[in-house]
Design a protein around this motif. Structure first.
Motif, PDB file in Angstrom:
ATOM      1  N   LEU A  99       0.720  -1.245  -0.011  1.00  0.00           N
ATOM      2  CA  LEU A  99      -0.101   0.000   0.044  1.00  0.00           C
ATOM      3  C   LEU A  99       0.687   1.440  -0.009  1.00  0.00           C
ATOM      4  CD1 LEU A  99      -2.431  -1.298   2.643  1.00  0.00           C
ATOM      5  CD2 LEU A  99      -3.060  -0.818   0.031  1.00  0.00           C
ATOM      6  N   ALA A 100       2.109   1.234  -0.400  1.00  0.00           N
ATOM      7  CA  ALA A 100       3.122   2.174  -0.213  1.00  0.00           C
ATOM      8  C   ALA A 100       2.637   3.469  -0.948  1.00  0.00           C
ATOM      9  CB  ALA A 100       4.442   1.684  -0.556  1.00  0.00           C
ATOM     10  N   GLY A 101       2.096   3.123  -2.250  1.00  0.00           N
ATOM     11  CA  GLY A 101       1.533   4.257  -3.116  1.00  0.00           C
ATOM     12  C   GLY A 101       0.041   4.640  -2.956  1.00  0.00           C
ATOM     13  N   ALA A 102      -0.504   4.242  -1.924  1.00  0.00           N
ATOM     14  CA  ALA A 102      -2.094   4.571  -1.547  1.00  0.00           C
ATOM     15  C   ALA A 102      -1.855   5.885  -0.762  1.00  0.00           C
ATOM     16  CB  ALA A 102      -2.734   3.598  -0.887  1.00  0.00           C
ATOM     17  N   ARG A 103      -2.647   6.846  -1.219  1.00  0.00           N
ATOM     18  CA  ARG A 103      -2.831   7.946  -0.497  1.00  0.00           C
ATOM     19  C   ARG A 103      -3.876   8.123   0.724  1.00  0.00           C
ATOM     20  NH1 ARG A 103      -4.485  11.786  -5.282  1.00  0.00           N
ATOM     21  NH2 ARG A 103      -5.835  10.040  -5.818  1.00  0.00           N
ATOM     22  N   THR A 104      -4.715   7.253   0.743  1.00  0.00           N
ATOM     23  CA  THR A 104      -5.803   6.972   1.880  1.00  0.00           C
ATOM     24  C   THR A 104      -6.130   5.614   1.703  1.00  0.00           C
ATOM     25  OG1 THR A 104      -6.843   9.197   1.024  1.00  0.00           O
ATOM     26  CG2 THR A 104      -7.886   7.637   2.541  1.00  0.00           C
ATOM     27  N   VAL A 105      -5.897   5.082   3.203  1.00  0.00           N
ATOM     28  CA  VAL A 105      -6.051   3.673   3.308  1.00  0.00           C
ATOM     29  C   VAL A 105      -7.013   3.309   4.421  1.00  0.00           C
ATOM     30  CG1 VAL A 105      -4.648   1.535   4.002  1.00  0.00           C
ATOM     31  CG2 VAL A 105      -3.585   3.188   2.730  1.00  0.00           C
ATOM     32  N   LEU A 106      -8.058   2.424   3.903  1.00  0.00           N
ATOM     33  CA  LEU A 106      -9.063   2.093   5.413  1.00  0.00           C
ATOM     34  C   LEU A 106      -8.357   0.955   5.790  1.00  0.00           C
ATOM     35  CD1 LEU A 106     -11.654   2.570   6.535  1.00  0.00           C
ATOM     36  CD2 LEU A 106     -12.747   0.891   4.660  1.00  0.00           C
ATOM     37  N   GLU A 107      -8.223   0.948   6.997  1.00  0.00           N
ATOM     38  CA  GLU A 107      -7.971  -0.263   7.937  1.00  0.00           C
ATOM     39  C   GLU A 107      -9.306  -1.009   8.409  1.00  0.00           C
ATOM     40  OE1 GLU A 107      -5.629  -1.847  12.019  1.00  0.00           O
ATOM     41  OE2 GLU A 107      -5.710   0.399  11.471  1.00  0.00           O
ATOM     42  N   ILE A 108      -9.561  -2.198   8.160  1.00  0.00           N
ATOM     43  CA  ILE A 108     -10.268  -2.968   8.797  1.00  0.00           C
ATOM     44  C   ILE A 108      -9.943  -4.066   9.650  1.00  0.00           C
ATOM     45  CG2 ILE A 108     -12.531  -4.587   8.315  1.00  0.00           C
ATOM     46  CD1 ILE A 108     -12.504  -3.085   5.431  1.00  0.00           C
ATOM     47  N   GLY A 109      -9.929  -4.055  11.028  1.00  0.00           N
ATOM     48  CA  GLY A 109      -9.486  -4.792  11.948  1.00  0.00           C
ATOM     49  C   GLY A 109      -9.128  -4.246  13.172  1.00  0.00           C
ATOM     50  N   PRO A 110      -8.107  -4.718  13.835  1.00  0.00           N
ATOM     51  CA  PRO A 110      -8.100  -4.364  15.531  1.00  0.00           C
ATOM     52  C   PRO A 110      -7.732  -2.755  15.469  1.00  0.00           C
ATOM     53  CG  PRO A 110      -6.167  -5.581  14.727  1.00  0.00           C
ATOM     54  CD  PRO A 110      -7.052  -5.547  13.566  1.00  0.00           C
ATOM     55  N   GLY A 111      -7.192  -1.986  14.594  1.00  0.00           N
ATOM     56  CA  GLY A 111      -6.823  -0.580  14.702  1.00  0.00           C
ATOM     57  C   GLY A 111      -5.634  -0.187  15.309  1.00  0.00           C
ATOM     58  N   GLU A 119     -18.060   0.178  15.879  1.00  0.00           N
ATOM     59  CA  GLU A 119     -19.466   0.676  15.899  1.00  0.00           C
ATOM     60  C   GLU A 119     -19.698   0.958  14.562  1.00  0.00           C
ATOM     61  OE1 GLU A 119     -20.998   0.676  18.538  1.00  0.00           O
ATOM     62  OE2 GLU A 119     -19.425  -0.240  19.513  1.00  0.00           O
ATOM     63  N   GLY A 120     -18.628   1.003  13.452  1.00  0.00           N
ATOM     64  CA  GLY A 120     -19.166   1.238  11.925  1.00  0.00           C
ATOM     65  C   GLY A 120     -18.674   2.631  11.773  1.00  0.00           C
ATOM     66  N   ARG A 121     -18.105   3.351  12.676  1.00  0.00           N
ATOM     67  CA  ARG A 121     -17.737   4.682  12.512  1.00  0.00           C
ATOM     68  C   ARG A 121     -16.224   5.019  11.707  1.00  0.00           C
ATOM     69  NH1 ARG A 121     -18.357   6.552  18.546  1.00  0.00           N
ATOM     70  NH2 ARG A 121     -16.797   4.657  18.723  1.00  0.00           N
ATOM     71  N   VAL A 122     -15.859   5.782  10.839  1.00  0.00           N
ATOM     72  CA  VAL A 122     -14.605   5.922  10.286  1.00  0.00           C
ATOM     73  C   VAL A 122     -13.695   7.135  10.991  1.00  0.00           C
ATOM     74  CG1 VAL A 122     -13.250   6.375   8.076  1.00  0.00           C
ATOM     75  CG2 VAL A 122     -15.403   5.207   8.003  1.00  0.00           C
ATOM     76  N   VAL A 123     -12.868   6.830  11.496  1.00  0.00           N
ATOM     77  CA  VAL A 123     -11.987   7.703  12.351  1.00  0.00           C
ATOM     78  C   VAL A 123     -10.521   7.650  11.847  1.00  0.00           C
ATOM     79  CG1 VAL A 123     -13.496   7.523  14.198  1.00  0.00           C
ATOM     80  CG2 VAL A 123     -11.574   6.062  14.156  1.00  0.00           C
ATOM     81  N   GLU A 124     -10.021   8.964  12.159  1.00  0.00           N
ATOM     82  CA  GLU A 124      -8.664   9.025  11.804  1.00  0.00           C
ATOM     83  C   GLU A 124      -7.534   8.557  12.677  1.00  0.00           C
ATOM     84  OE1 GLU A 124      -7.148  12.814  10.472  1.00  0.00           O
ATOM     85  OE2 GLU A 124      -9.083  12.924   9.133  1.00  0.00           O
ATOM     86  N   ARG A 125      -8.191   8.584  14.129  1.00  0.00           N
ATOM     87  CA  ARG A 125      -7.330   8.060  15.063  1.00  0.00           C
ATOM     88  C   ARG A 125      -8.249   7.006  16.047  1.00  0.00           C
ATOM     89  NH1 ARG A 125      -2.387  10.881  15.662  1.00  0.00           N
ATOM     90  NH2 ARG A 125      -2.186  12.656  14.694  1.00  0.00           N
ATOM     91  N   GLY A 126      -7.510   6.174  16.683  1.00  0.00           N
ATOM     92  CA  GLY A 126      -8.283   5.316  17.619  1.00  0.00           C
ATOM     93  C   GLY A 126      -7.762   4.135  17.492  1.00  0.00           C
ATOM     94  N   GLY A 127      -8.352   3.030  18.312  1.00  0.00           N
ATOM     95  CA  GLY A 127      -7.738   1.634  18.443  1.00  0.00           C
ATOM     96  C   GLY A 127      -6.700   1.568  19.812  1.00  0.00           C
ATOM     97  N   PRO A 128      -6.262   0.284  20.048  1.00  0.00           N
ATOM     98  CA  PRO A 128      -7.004  -0.820  19.167  1.00  0.00           C
ATOM     99  C   PRO A 128      -8.395  -1.123  19.971  1.00  0.00           C
ATOM    100  CG  PRO A 128      -5.375  -1.529  20.975  1.00  0.00           C
ATOM    101  CD  PRO A 128      -5.295  -0.157  20.611  1.00  0.00           C
ATOM    102  N   ALA A 129      -9.056  -2.191  19.356  1.00  0.00           N
ATOM    103  CA  ALA A 129     -10.424  -2.528  19.792  1.00  0.00           C
ATOM    104  C   ALA A 129     -10.719  -3.830  19.542  1.00  0.00           C
ATOM    105  CB  ALA A 129     -11.456  -1.506  19.292  1.00  0.00           C
ATOM    106  N   PRO A 130     -11.441  -4.488  19.992  1.00  0.00           N
ATOM    107  CA  PRO A 130     -11.676  -6.055  19.830  1.00  0.00           C
ATOM    108  C   PRO A 130     -12.149  -6.084  18.500  1.00  0.00           C
ATOM    109  CG  PRO A 130     -12.676  -5.499  21.861  1.00  0.00           C
ATOM    110  CD  PRO A 130     -12.456  -4.152  21.292  1.00  0.00           C
ATOM    111  N   LEU A 131     -12.009  -7.112  17.662  1.00  0.00           N
ATOM    112  CA  LEU A 131     -12.246  -7.528  16.197  1.00  0.00           C
ATOM    113  C   LEU A 131     -13.826  -7.768  16.427  1.00  0.00           C
ATOM    114  CD1 LEU A 131      -9.302  -9.663  15.078  1.00  0.00           C
ATOM    115  CD2 LEU A 131      -9.998  -7.492  14.200  1.00  0.00           C
ATOM    116  N   PRO A 132     -14.760  -7.073  15.566  1.00  0.00           N
ATOM    117  CA  PRO A 132     -16.003  -7.640  15.472  1.00  0.00           C
ATOM    118  C   PRO A 132     -16.445  -8.861  14.547  1.00  0.00           C
ATOM    119  CG  PRO A 132     -15.773  -5.924  13.893  1.00  0.00           C
ATOM    120  CD  PRO A 132     -14.541  -6.275  14.702  1.00  0.00           C
ATOM    121  N   ARG A 133     -17.421  -9.356  15.024  1.00  0.00           N
ATOM    122  CA  ARG A 133     -18.090 -10.525  13.940  1.00  0.00           C
ATOM    123  C   ARG A 133     -18.857  -9.847  12.935  1.00  0.00           C
ATOM    124  NH1 ARG A 133     -18.544 -16.249  15.878  1.00  0.00           N
ATOM    125  NH2 ARG A 133     -20.356 -15.939  14.944  1.00  0.00           N
TER     126      ARG A 133
END
Length: 237
Positions: free
Chosen positions: A34-46, A62-76
């Motif tokens: 992902l080195a060339g990606a300008r914006t990356v979405l992390e889906i995982g433990p944060g 909680e389904g929110r998109v945030v710039e900072r935060g984590g870690p948090a439990p992985l959801p099902r």
């Protein structure tokens, strides 16, 4: 068991201690494509804030998109739709989450929606196949891990099939024999508590976790390690 406090807050620590034969940890290996990606979405433990910096967006439990935060439990499950515009990100890292997620068709539909054309999807997922001598040596002991109650077992060594079925072109599929040092019984106990929290092991019943901690503690020593094999798949829309 008593251990290293809240396992959620030890997730990044355990991921930083797992190394491949060259001394590389899983997190930089995960974001390399992902080195060339300008914006990356992390889906995982944060846990990718240090690796991605200002490029990172995190889909929290909680389904929110945030710039900072984590870690948090992985959801099902992940609520959909996600609060992102269509074609909003250049890259997505599905970090140790695919084997935990159910209703995966909705997740892939959202990934296709928010990922720009020709964008890169990286999937990091545990491997439960036996390949290396250390893995074979501990095969009996770690059978409860390999055969555990993964919510989405197809997200392990069949992850490439899932990506192809979701209309992604798999560009690379690599397996790395990471290992976690086990110098003393405290490290063994922390491993049993944090590897499930990180998504590297399935959730374990209390009695199974207790037995694993005891048996691993008996195998500790300065040069002892616990195999933690991981797959990295790179795909494009």
């Amino acid at each position: 068991m008593s251990g290293a406090g809240d396992p959620t807050h030890a997730v990044r620590r355990v991921l930083e201690r797992i190394v491949d034969p060259h001394g590389t940890t899983p997190l930089p290996w995960a974001v390399g494509p992902l080195a060339g990606a300008r914006t990356v979405l992390e889906i995982g433990p944060g846990v990718l804030d240090a690796e991605l910096g200002e490029r990172r967006r995190w889909l929290d439990p909680e389904g929110r998109v945030v710039e900072r935060g984590g870690p948090a439990p992985l959801p099902r499950t992940l609520a959909t739709p996600w609060p992102l515009a269509t074609n909003a990100v250049d890259g997505i890292c599905l970090l140790l989450a695919l084997s935990r997620l159910v209703a995966i068709d909705r997740v892939f539909a959202e990934i296709r929606r928010v990922l720009r054309p020709a964008g890169t999807l990286v999937v990091l997922t545990p491997s439960v196949t036996l390949r290396t001598v250390p893995e074979l040596r501990l095969a009996r002991l770690l059978r409860p891990v390999r055969r555990g109650a993964w919510p989405n077992r197809s997200g392990l060594d069949n992850a490439g099939w899932l990506l192809a079925a979701a209309d992604f072109a798999v560009m690379a599929d690599d397996r790395m024999p990471f290992a976690l040092p086990l110098p003393d019984p405290a490290a063994a106990l922390e491993a049993v508590e944090t590897l499930p929290a990180a998504g590297l092991w399935p959730p374990l019943p209390a009695d199974v976790a207790e037995n694993l901690a005891v048996e691993l503690a008996e195998r500790c020593g300065p040069d002892r390690v616990l195999p933690v094999p991981v797959r990295r798949l790179v795909a494009r829309r």
